[in-house]
Design a protein around this motif. Structure first.
Motif: not given
Length: 172
Positions: A151-153, A163-168
């Motif tokens: 979860y980011i923001d 909701l924004r999630y992220c994976k690098a």
């Protein structure tokens, strides 16, 4: 002209969309609850679905990635879609998925999303990929968590709060 690759997972084939997929995708969009957590005002017309299918090849050509039609390995027929889309409003790439209601709860969304993420990181060398989800969409949030996304923001986009999630990209 970019050649859209086919991906295979243990149970699924992710393949380029074909014009013949539009009627089945149109039926899926009309299944109860399928679009509940999509920022749209009801199921699209067949003509809009035909345009969505046609635009996938254009998206692939422009960005080097896009959505795939998803079918089970052991049967013919479309059961949904999954893939990567460029979100111009955020200038980021999103992993997304949508499956026909009878396919829910079988792990197909996770399987397809993981394949799309791996493609984006390995084949297209994307640095990060996001997922956007309604807070109330617990099933998709579970898929996103199983994909290792954090979860980011909260974000306001397309007139809704998500909701924004992220994976690098994993280090090699």
């Amino acid at each position: 002209m970019l050649s859209i690759p086919c991906l295979q997972t243990p149970r699924l084939i992710l393949r380029p969309f074909a014009p013949a997929d539009a009627p089945e995708l149109h039926r899926i969009y009309h299944a109860e609850g399928v679009l509940r957590y999509f920022p749209v005002a009801g199921p699209p017309s067949l003509e809009k679905v035909e345009r969505f299918v046609a635009r996938q090849a254009e998206h692939w050509e422009k960005h080097g990635y896009g959505n795939w039609a998803v079918q089970p390995k052991d049967a013919d027929g479309l059961i949904g879609w999954a893939g990567l889309q460029y979100v111009s409003e955020l200038q980021e790439t999103e992993v997304g998925f949508l499956f026909d209601r009878p396919q829910w709860g079988k792990g197909f969304a996770t399987e397809a999303a993981l394949a799309a993420l791996e493609f984006g990181f390995r084949q297209r060398e994307l640095d990060r990929i996001i997922a956007l989800v309604f807070a109330e969409n617990l099933a998709s949030r579970r898929v996103i968590a199983k994909c290792g996304m954090d979860y980011i923001d909260p974000v306001e986009i397309w007139g809704v709060s998500l909701l924004r999630y992220c994976k690098a990209r994993p280090a090699v």
